[in-house]
Design a protein around this motif. Structure first.
Motif, PDB file in Angstrom:
ATOM      1  N   GLU A  62      -5.215   2.799   3.598  1.00  8.11           N
ATOM      2  CA  GLU A  62      -5.856   2.048   4.658  1.00  8.11           C
ATOM      3  C   GLU A  62      -5.252   2.499   6.088  1.00  8.11           C
ATOM      4  O   GLU A  62      -5.972   2.869   7.084  1.00  8.11           O
ATOM      5  CB  GLU A  62      -5.789   0.565   4.785  1.00  8.11           C
ATOM      6  CG  GLU A  62      -6.138  -0.248   5.896  1.00  8.11           C
ATOM      7  CD  GLU A  62      -7.636  -0.459   5.751  1.00  8.11           C
ATOM      8  OE1 GLU A  62      -7.916  -1.308   6.535  1.00  8.11           O
ATOM      9  OE2 GLU A  62      -8.146   0.136   4.905  1.00  8.11           O
ATOM     10  N   GLU A  63      -3.974   2.457   6.155  1.00 12.77           N
ATOM     11  CA  GLU A  63      -3.424   2.867   7.699  1.00 12.77           C
ATOM     12  C   GLU A  63      -3.559   4.569   8.061  1.00 12.77           C
ATOM     13  O   GLU A  63      -3.639   4.890   9.108  1.00 12.77           O
ATOM     14  CB  GLU A  63      -1.910   2.565   7.618  1.00 12.77           C
ATOM     15  CG  GLU A  63      -1.693   1.025   7.943  1.00 12.77           C
ATOM     16  CD  GLU A  63      -1.958   0.132   6.691  1.00 12.77           C
ATOM     17  OE1 GLU A  63      -2.257  -1.000   6.933  1.00 12.77           O
ATOM     18  OE2 GLU A  63      -2.004   0.712   5.451  1.00 12.77           O
TER      19      GLU A  63
ATOM     20  N   ARG B 256     -12.955  -1.105   2.788  1.00 11.03           N
ATOM     21  CA  ARG B 256     -11.636  -1.194   2.561  1.00 11.03           C
ATOM     22  C   ARG B 256     -11.610  -1.099   0.891  1.00 11.03           C
ATOM     23  O   ARG B 256     -12.148  -1.217   0.349  1.00 11.03           O
ATOM     24  CB  ARG B 256     -11.151  -2.689   2.787  1.00 11.03           C
ATOM     25  CG  ARG B 256     -11.193  -3.247   4.176  1.00 11.03           C
ATOM     26  CD  ARG B 256     -10.773  -4.659   4.511  1.00 11.03           C
ATOM     27  NE  ARG B 256      -9.475  -4.974   3.938  1.00 11.03           N
ATOM     28  CZ  ARG B 256      -8.618  -6.183   3.719  1.00 11.03           C
ATOM     29  NH1 ARG B 256      -9.568  -7.137   3.801  1.00 11.03           N
ATOM     30  NH2 ARG B 256      -7.507  -6.199   3.716  1.00 11.03           N
ATOM     31  N   ASP B 257     -10.496  -0.655   0.466  1.00 11.89           N
ATOM     32  CA  ASP B 257      -9.942  -0.471  -0.852  1.00 11.89           C
ATOM     33  C   ASP B 257     -10.175  -2.074  -1.547  1.00 11.89           C
ATOM     34  O   ASP B 257      -9.838  -2.718  -1.217  1.00 11.89           O
ATOM     35  CB  ASP B 257      -8.767   0.205  -1.338  1.00 11.89           C
ATOM     36  CG  ASP B 257      -8.724   1.804  -0.828  1.00 11.89           C
ATOM     37  OD1 ASP B 257      -9.826   1.998  -0.761  1.00 11.89           O
ATOM     38  OD2 ASP B 257      -7.607   2.173  -0.413  1.00 11.89           O
TER      39      ASP B 257
ATOM     40  N   ASP C 239      -7.154  -4.046  -1.775  1.00  9.20           N
ATOM     41  CA  ASP C 239      -6.746  -4.644  -0.329  1.00  9.20           C
ATOM     42  C   ASP C 239      -7.553  -6.062   0.132  1.00  9.20           C
ATOM     43  O   ASP C 239      -7.457  -6.680   0.968  1.00  9.20           O
ATOM     44  CB  ASP C 239      -6.834  -3.815   0.816  1.00  9.20           C
ATOM     45  CG  ASP C 239      -5.926  -2.666   0.593  1.00  9.20           C
ATOM     46  OD1 ASP C 239      -4.871  -2.782   0.101  1.00  9.20           O
ATOM     47  OD2 ASP C 239      -6.136  -1.337   1.082  1.00  9.20           O
TER      48      ASP C 239
ATOM     49  N   GLU D  22      -1.440  -2.518  10.673  1.00  8.90           N
ATOM     50  CA  GLU D  22      -2.766  -2.367  11.224  1.00  8.90           C
ATOM     51  C   GLU D  22      -3.046  -2.674  12.759  1.00  8.90           C
ATOM     52  O   GLU D  22      -4.165  -2.333  13.198  1.00  8.90           O
ATOM     53  CB  GLU D  22      -3.796  -2.827   9.982  1.00  8.90           C
ATOM     54  CG  GLU D  22      -3.570  -4.183   9.918  1.00  8.90           C
ATOM     55  CD  GLU D  22      -4.066  -4.925   8.743  1.00  8.90           C
ATOM     56  OE1 GLU D  22      -4.810  -3.761   7.935  1.00  8.90           O
ATOM     57  OE2 GLU D  22      -3.670  -5.891   8.338  1.00  8.90           O
TER      58      GLU D  22
ATOM     59  N   ARG E 170     -12.260  -0.312  11.664  1.00 12.59           N
ATOM     60  CA  ARG E 170     -12.405   0.959  10.412  1.00 12.59           C
ATOM     61  C   ARG E 170     -13.589   1.811  10.855  1.00 12.59           C
ATOM     62  O   ARG E 170     -13.662   3.008  10.665  1.00 12.59           O
ATOM     63  CB  ARG E 170     -12.598   0.334   9.190  1.00 12.59           C
ATOM     64  CG  ARG E 170     -11.331  -0.336   8.728  1.00 12.59           C
ATOM     65  CD  ARG E 170     -11.449  -0.502   7.129  1.00 12.59           C
ATOM     66  NE  ARG E 170     -12.631  -1.339   6.690  1.00 12.59           N
ATOM     67  CZ  ARG E 170     -12.836  -2.476   6.901  1.00 12.59           C
ATOM     68  NH1 ARG E 170     -12.020  -3.458   7.145  1.00 12.59           N
ATOM     69  NH2 ARG E 170     -13.978  -3.027   6.568  1.00 12.59           N
TER      70      ARG E 170
ATOM     71  N   ARG F 105       0.851  -1.298  -0.086  1.00 16.14           N
ATOM     72  CA  ARG F 105      -0.130  -0.078  -0.064  1.00 16.14           C
ATOM     73  C   ARG F 105       0.783   1.264   0.012  1.00 16.14           C
ATOM     74  O   ARG F 105       0.351   2.376  -0.563  1.00 16.14           O
ATOM     75  CB  ARG F 105      -0.983  -0.051   1.272  1.00 16.14           C
ATOM     76  CG  ARG F 105      -2.061  -1.022   1.056  1.00 16.14           C
ATOM     77  CD  ARG F 105      -3.186  -0.923   2.191  1.00 16.14           C
ATOM     78  NE  ARG F 105      -2.767  -1.306   3.395  1.00 16.14           N
ATOM     79  CZ  ARG F 105      -2.603  -2.528   3.941  1.00 16.14           C
ATOM     80  NH1 ARG F 105      -3.234  -3.513   2.943  1.00 16.14           N
ATOM     81  NH2 ARG F 105      -2.470  -2.926   5.317  1.00 16.14           N
TER      82      ARG F 105
END
Length: 445
Positions: free
Chosen positions: A224-225, A315-316, A319, A243, A307, A174
């Motif tokens: 994400e992070e 989520r993308d 991922d 994560e 999340r 990522r």
């Protein structure tokens, strides 16, 4: 070449087999042996694998057995992905912890300790059998808690057991992606324990690009992070945490989100996978389609409570594809063919991280060749990270001591010393609660 998969009736096995189907090189895996205690689950997974292989010439042959010694005998590689107590056990780990107001996640905090206490004796038995029946085999461990279990097995297999995890791989991918770089060309300075590590640099053509990411709030908040931890906290750390560190840095919020959830993650997966295996009882069901549909739902809901508590959204799409099977295949290729590569793995320290002893299993970049995985020496962590790593490694050592001695008092000590439990009285209640629901902990006296 023979690959034995322990936990062969597990839901994620088709990911591994799918990766094997892409390997056409010399010395590839030609025989796959699935081992599981549940014959029905074995048959279900074997059906999925058969559909995967239908259009692939010379696909690896698949056999299944409930006999562990038969599965291990003569193996070149052993992939360990067992789940002692099943998903019902995971759901109980979560429930007992949340009743005491602490985290029950399967690898972090109270839940991880409970899972480790009932898994380590089984993993040690497997290690001893593998050493006797397949002395030249390499054991690749994905069984959680991965670092703890790998260290337990290493006491009997030495460096011939290597732990893998897809979290650092996904994190590095990522970061490289948002920087516009090819992850395969990047050197990722990552160090810590399994599910407790930090990316401190990402070098491309010798240049560290992480400062550029940390200096750009829009870029930093785009993946994400960044969404999970928040731009300000990542810039304060000067690093990108795994994560799973969200459970530490935002513990109260995460526990509250888990307590308010309709179902815990373990309970959700138990119900979801029960439906899949029940569907596989119908001989006319399309096995691969049913598995793929279930897998997509599983990946999309991963760490949903975290999340939600962080306002990170969905989520993308990039991922949702997993990744541990690719790490496993790359590791096997590197060892079997001497295709030298660099992977982030769980291995014995051997001096790579100076604050821990040589036998402590850590998660760091490793140079891999036919001789196995060789950890690369890494710079010391900052004090806050060093303290956390040492505290959690200390807890892991108490878990190993309790599993080896059967001491209930040592098990209490393991819980009490964990940063996310922080109460001797709660630790005692946790041991009582877990021994009440887990037959596999009856050895604690």
């Amino acid at each position: 070449m023979k690959l034995t998969i322990l936990g062969g009736g597990g839901f994620r096995v088709p990911l591994v087999y799918g990766a094997l189907l892409t390997d056409r090189g010399e010395g590839r895996v030609t025989d796959v042996v699935l081992h599981d205690l549940d014959d029905g689950r074995l048959r279900a997974v074997a059906r999925v694998l058969a559909e995967q292989a239908a259009a692939v010439p010379d696909a690896p042959r698949v056999t299944a057995t409930t006999d562990l010694d038969e599965a291990l005998r003569g193996a070149d590689f052993v992939f360990s992905a067992i789940r002692v107590g099943g998903l019902e056990g995971r759901a109980n780990d979560e429930r007992v912890a949340l009743e005491q107001g602490v985290l029950g996640q399967e690898t972090v905090g109270a839940g991880g300790i409970a899972y480790g206490l009932r898994t380590v004796p089984v993993a040690v038995d497997i290690a001893r059998r593998a050493a006797r029946l397949a002395p030249d085999a390499w054991v690749i461990n994905f069984t959680n808690p991965a670092g703890l279990v790998t260290e337990a097995m290493s006491r009997h297999l030495g460096d011939r057991v290597i732990g893998i995890c897809d979290s650092p791989v996904g994190l590095g991918r990522r970061i490289a992606r948002v920087l516009g770089a090819d992850p395969k060309q990047a050197w990722i300075d990552y160090v810590g324990l399994n599910h407790l590590g930090w990316v401190r640099g990402l070098r491309i053509a010798g240049r560290d690009e992480l400062p550029r990411l940390l200096a750009d709030p829009d870029l930093l908040g785009s993946f994400e992070e960044g969404k999970l931890f928040g731009v300000d906290w990542l810039r304060s750390l000067g690093a990108i945490p795994n994560e799973y560190l969200h459970y530490y840095y935002f513990n109260r919020e995460t526990v509250r989100a888990y307590q308010q959830a309709e179902k815990t993650r373990g309970a959700f997966l138990a119900d979801q996978q029960a439906r899949f295996y029940e569907e596989m009882r119908d001989p006319g069901a399309a096995a691969l389609a049913a598995w793929d549909r279930t897998r997509a739902e599983r990946e999309a809901t991963y760490m949903a409570e975290n999340r939600e508590s962080a306002g990170a959204g969905e989520r993308d799409a990039d991922d949702l594809s997993g990744g541990y099977e690719k790490v496993a295949l790359a590791l096997m290729r590197a060892i079997a063919r001497d295709e030298r590569t660099t992977l982030i793995l769980n291995v014995r320290n051997q001096g790579a991280l100076s604050v821990l002893d040589a036998d402590a299993v850590i998660e760091v970049p490793c140079l891999v060749d036919s001789g196995g995985a060789h950890p690369v020496a890494v710079a010391p962590l900052p004090e806050h990270a060093t303290g956390l790593v040492c505290a959690v490694k200390g807890v892991e050592r108490e878990v190993l001591a309790a599993a080896g001695s059967g001491s209930r008092a040592t098990a209490v000590k393991a819980f009490a010393l964990h940063p996310l439990v922080d109460s001797v009285n709660i630790a005692r209640k946790l041991v009582e609660g877990y021994t009440d629901v887990h037959p596999g902990l009856a050895y604690l006296k």
